[in-house]
Design a protein around this motif. Structure first.
Motif, mmCIF file in Angstrom:
data_model
loop_
_atom_site.group_PDB
_atom_site.id
_atom_site.type_symbol
_atom_site.label_atom_id
_atom_site.label_comp_id
_atom_site.label_asym_id
_atom_site.label_seq_id
_atom_site.Cartn_x
_atom_site.Cartn_y
_atom_site.Cartn_z
ATOM 1 N N LYS A 147 -34.494 -12.366 82.123
ATOM 2 C CA LYS A 147 -35.080 -12.036 80.822
ATOM 3 C C LYS A 147 -35.719 -13.244 80.162
ATOM 4 O O LYS A 147 -36.684 -13.136 79.416
ATOM 5 N N ASP A 148 -35.143 -14.419 80.429
ATOM 6 C CA ASP A 148 -35.713 -15.632 79.828
ATOM 7 C C ASP A 148 -37.112 -15.896 80.372
ATOM 8 O O ASP A 148 -37.925 -16.556 79.728
ATOM 9 N N SER A 202 -31.017 -20.785 78.015
ATOM 10 C CA SER A 202 -30.070 -20.544 76.927
ATOM 11 C C SER A 202 -29.064 -21.673 76.932
ATOM 12 O O SER A 202 -28.623 -22.102 77.988
ATOM 13 N N ARG A 236 -30.640 -14.088 90.051
ATOM 14 C CA ARG A 236 -30.208 -13.439 88.821
ATOM 15 C C ARG A 236 -29.867 -14.509 87.772
ATOM 16 O O ARG A 236 -30.142 -14.338 86.603
ATOM 17 N N SER A 283 -29.695 -7.076 85.873
ATOM 18 C CA SER A 283 -30.354 -7.425 87.124
ATOM 19 C C SER A 283 -29.509 -7.000 88.305
ATOM 20 O O SER A 283 -28.326 -6.720 88.179
ATOM 21 N N THR A 290 -32.028 -16.750 82.956
ATOM 22 C CA THR A 290 -31.937 -15.454 83.642
ATOM 23 C C THR A 290 -33.322 -14.816 83.664
ATOM 24 O O THR A 290 -34.260 -15.345 83.092
HETATM 25 P P1 ATP Z 1 -28.397 -9.398 83.719
HETATM 26 O O1 ATP Z 1 -28.289 -8.696 82.402
HETATM 27 O O2 ATP Z 1 -29.808 -9.656 84.114
HETATM 28 O O3 ATP Z 1 -27.634 -8.754 84.780
HETATM 29 P P2 ATP Z 1 -26.951 -11.423 82.368
HETATM 30 O O4 ATP Z 1 -26.338 -10.326 81.563
HETATM 31 O O5 ATP Z 1 -26.037 -12.453 82.929
HETATM 32 O O6 ATP Z 1 -27.780 -10.870 83.550
HETATM 33 P P3 ATP Z 1 -29.047 -11.610 80.500
HETATM 34 O O7 ATP Z 1 -28.704 -10.234 80.047
HETATM 35 O O8 ATP Z 1 -30.371 -11.857 81.099
HETATM 36 O O9 ATP Z 1 -27.977 -12.191 81.515
HETATM 37 O O10 ATP Z 1 -28.828 -12.616 79.327
HETATM 38 C C1 ATP Z 1 -29.336 -12.462 78.026
HETATM 39 C C2 ATP Z 1 -29.444 -13.810 77.416
HETATM 40 O O11 ATP Z 1 -28.168 -14.471 77.465
HETATM 41 C C3 ATP Z 1 -30.413 -14.700 78.186
HETATM 42 O O12 ATP Z 1 -31.206 -15.399 77.267
HETATM 43 C C4 ATP Z 1 -29.509 -15.628 78.966
HETATM 44 O O13 ATP Z 1 -30.087 -16.896 79.161
HETATM 45 C C5 ATP Z 1 -28.275 -15.709 78.112
HETATM 46 N N1 ATP Z 1 -27.074 -15.945 78.942
HETATM 47 C C6 ATP Z 1 -26.734 -15.307 80.063
HETATM 48 N N2 ATP Z 1 -25.563 -15.773 80.551
HETATM 49 C C7 ATP Z 1 -25.139 -16.732 79.706
HETATM 50 C C8 ATP Z 1 -23.993 -17.595 79.669
HETATM 51 N N3 ATP Z 1 -23.045 -17.548 80.578
HETATM 52 N N4 ATP Z 1 -23.932 -18.455 78.638
HETATM 53 C C9 ATP Z 1 -24.885 -18.496 77.693
HETATM 54 N N5 ATP Z 1 -25.970 -17.728 77.683
HETATM 55 C C10 ATP Z 1 -26.122 -16.843 78.670
#
Ligand code: ATP
Ligand code: MG
Length: 690
Positions: free
Chosen positions: A670-671, A515, A652, A58, A668
């Motif tokens: 994606k959720d 998550s 985000r 994001s 996030t």
């Molecule tokens: P983005 O990829 O959109 O920049 P991100 O990498 O922080 O943000 P996502 O890739 O959307 O998050 O996360 C993938 C999965 O991991 C989602 O289901 C999210 O809820 C989970 N997640 C993200 N951050 C954490 C965290 N710090 N602890 C546990 N689970 C997480």
């Protein structure tokens, strides 16, 4: 009620995330190890639409209001800063999804070169999409005051080096692109509003308007020099459909049902176009993913296009006399008798926008109905096949051309039915309405398309009929399948957030969506732990809630006191902002926002940062750098409410807390994007590291 459980499948691709995405229209597959790919690439890539790709990260449209930021705001005086298509990709970018390389200089260069070749080469493509994309790239580049591709930093506009600012520039750039392409400044603004910008505010409106205005002026200025009349600023846009004026510009109440019928026809033909293109795109994703195959397909399409065009012209006997009122600049005689030209050649041998213009304005009788019918059929399939090919190509102009052809045919047939002296069945007018209907049926734009067409044809009279057909085309088309851009976004598994949450999702709460457990950091955290968490390739998270330092009691989640991003932690590690170094005065200076901006947008990977064994034992104080007031919601918040927060604020990460403010989960993009309404009610897509 369905019991929705979260499934995440992580493949072992490790840390090559993100960077390998081809552009949707398939530009460059860049600099990764070719041999590896050839070896590991299976013949068929299984494609499952029920997936959301984890490779799309994001953008941060929510500012981190940390202490550094607040200090800078305080120091700042107001003056200096204030002074200061890829349509689907741009749409995704503006929605908040980082599509790799979408706004890079290299992309621009390839796009421009590519579109020149594909339009000049006679493919069934237009140049408007690439122009809109180019506008966006230029805006993104100029606003940053540097180019990473050229390795040059002009040390200006540093304030704009963050996602929020860049987003506004990209919106404005897209508007400027439309403005230049069609000579439609207001249409450009509305295009950004309707198709692009997911986040809209008053400020953005006039900024975009300003960009559009400047773009029109600049274009006119340079065109006037190009045409050898410097200073004459009345040139139309680069794509010019000619003006509708004079006495023939009129319509009557009894034509309204005809317009509605044409709109419905456009909606159906547009849906057919989209369905065929959808199947074709799936086929391409599965089987035509190797660069050599993609090049071969492009060559095949070019060859077939040329052959079909030539065969159509060859077998056509639609010869028209070269009269006084012929508007053709370069009439082609080919196999016609002297003093005649071939009508089919007018349609095929010109650039598509030139052909549209002829269909709009040539006097009645210049086209045979059979010519128009055959042309529509052939061009329809060529255009369907060409869109999504790995060449720079827009779909606006081909759609307008298909619509103009069958619209004109419609008009001719009407004039057969109507009495011979009636002037209302003017084929040019119906060509315009047909063009609008076809394009509306494919891309499903309404407001912006109306204004673009009105501005591009210099005629307001047809505003209402155009509105009417676009609305009808949208309603009819939406009944069958989504718009073309949305289809392509979905096929790329992009976590795109639509305007609203799925309609039947009220019973879902943050607790089901989030998550948990969440990887958090303490306010003062050990460097070793931070490095370990960031290096863990099985869970590549980008945001981490910061909690008030907990005791060793691990069962109890900590109370939230902030949120920190991976990118920020990486900059901190790179500059070794450790408590011990600060107290022993080892570090030279305090970190400033500038250090974060300099690293933006390509933060180094954690593997490139060396942390010694001793340093791992040091502590890092995150207080100053974290966002101390992240948005949080209680566990009972419904999905639509969470959705609204994400959509309206461009979030985000959203932390889910219990009633004591303890971190219990994280949501996030994606959720949220995982839920959508399918045939059997609410469906859940799987997250996959593809
Ligand atoms: P983005 O990829 O959109 O920049 P991100 O990498 O922080 O943000 P996502 O890739 O959307 O998050 O996360 C993938 C999965 O991991 C989602 O289901 C999210 O809820 C989970 N997640 C993200 N951050 C954490 C965290 N710090 N602890 C546990 N689970 C997480
Ligand atoms: Mg991620």
């Amino acid at each position: 009620m369905a019991n929705i459980t979260k499934k995440v499948s992580w493949s072992s691709r490790g840390d090559d995330r993100g960077e390998r995405t081809p552009l949707l229209n398939g530009a460059e597959e860049a600099k990764y190890n070719k041999q590896d790919i050839v070896r590991s690439r299976p013949k068929e890539i299984p494609h499952n639409e029920k997936l959301l790709s984890l490779k799309y990260e994001s953008l941060d449209y929510d500012n981190s209001e940390n202490q550094l930021f607040l200090e800078e705001e305080r120091r700042m005086s107001h003056m200096p800063i204030a002074a200061g298509s890829g349509i689907p990709q741009i749409k995704c970018y503006l929605n908040g999804v980082k599509i790799p390389r979408v706004v890079r200089l290299k992309t621009l260069a390839i796009k421009v070169f590519g579109v020149i070749c594909s339009v000049a080469g006679g493919l069934a493509v237009g140049k408007e999409g690439p122009m809109i994309h180019s506008g966006a790239v230029v805006a993104a580049g100029v606003s940053q005051g540097r180019s990473t591709s050229l390795k040059k930093d002009f040390k200006i506009f540093e304030y704009f080096r963050r996602d929020t600012e860049k987003r506004d520039f990209v919106s404005a750039g897209a508007a400027a692109g439309v403005s230049a392409a069609f000579g439609a400044p207001v249409g450009g603004v509305l295009f950004s509003l309707e198709e692009g910008a997911s986040f809209w505010n008053q400020m953005l409106t006039w900024r975009i308007f300003f960009a559009s205005m400047i773009s029109t002026f600049t274009l006119n200025f340079f065109l006037s020099i190009y045409h050898g009349k410097p200073g004459q600023l009345s040139s139309p846009g680069l794509i010019n459909f000619g003006r509708f004026d004079g006495d023939s510009v009129q319509y009557n109440l009894y034509e309204i049902p005809l317009f509605i019928i044409m709109g419905a026809l456009g909606g159906m033909l547009g849906a057919l176009f989209n369905v065929i293109n959808y199947w074709l795109t799936i086929f391409r994703i599965r089987y035509v993913h190797r660069p050599c195959l993609q090049v071969m397909e492009a060559m095949l399409v070019a060859a077939v296009t040329a052959t079909v065009s030539f065969a159509m012209i060859y077998f056509s006997n639609d010869c028209q006399p070269l009269g006084q009122d012929s508007t053709e600049e370069y009439p082609l005689q080919l196999f016609c008798a002297d003093g005649e030209y071939n009508s089919m050649a007018t349609a095929f041998f010109n650039t598509p926008e030139r052909s549209v213009r002829s269909l709009f304005h040539n006097p009645p009788g210049t086209y045979n109905p059979i010519t128009l019918g055959l042309f529509t059929l052939a061009y329809f399939f060529l255009a369907v096949w060409t869109y999504g090919l790995t060449v720079s190509a827009g779909v606006f102009i081909p759609s307008l051309l298909i619509g103009a052809a069958w619209g004109r045919l419609f008009g001719i047939l009407l004039s057969y039915i109507a009495s011979s002296q009636s002037i209302w069945a003017d084929p040019g007018k119906y060509a315009l309405i047909g063009a609008a209907a076809q394009l509306g049926g494919i891309v499903r734009m309404t407001l912006s398309l109306t204004v673009i067409l009105v501005e591009a044809t210099g005629n307001v009279t047809y505003g209402f009929p155009i509105m009417l057909v676009l609305m009808t085309a949208k309603i009819v088309g939406d009944y069958f399948i989504e718009g073309l851009y949305d289809i392509h976004i979905k096929l790329q598994s992009v976590p795109f957030l639509h305007w609203e949450a799925p309609p039947t999702s009220h019973w879902l709460t943050a607790r089901e969506v989030m998550s948990s457990p969440v990887t958090c950091f303490n306010r003062v955290e050990k460097v070793g732990r931070i490095v370990d968490v960031l290096s863990n390739t099985s869970t590549i998270h980008n945001g981490f809630p910061v909690v008030v330092d907990t005791t060793d009691n691990d069962d109890e989640p900590g109370k939230i006191c902030g949120l920190i991003l991976r990118s920020q932690l990486i900059v901190l590690l790179k500059h070794k902002v450790f408590v011990e170094r600060a107290s022993s005065r080892l570090s030279q200076r305090r970190l400033q926002l500038k250090d974060f901006r300099d690293a933006y947008p390509r933060f180094p990977p954690i593997q490139s940062i060396h942390v010694s064994q001793d340093e791992r034992e040091c502590m890092m104080d995150l207080t100053e750098f974290m966002n101390p007031t992240p948005y949080t919601v209680p566990q009972e918040t419904s999905l639509p409410r969470v959705f609204k927060l994400f959509r309206a604020l461009g979030l985000r990460h959203l932390v889910v807390v219990d009633n004591e403010n303890r971190v219990v989960g994280l949501v996030t993009r994606k959720d949220l994007a995982r839920y959508h309404v399918g045939k059997d009610g609410l469906e859940e897509l799987h997250l996959a590291q593809t």
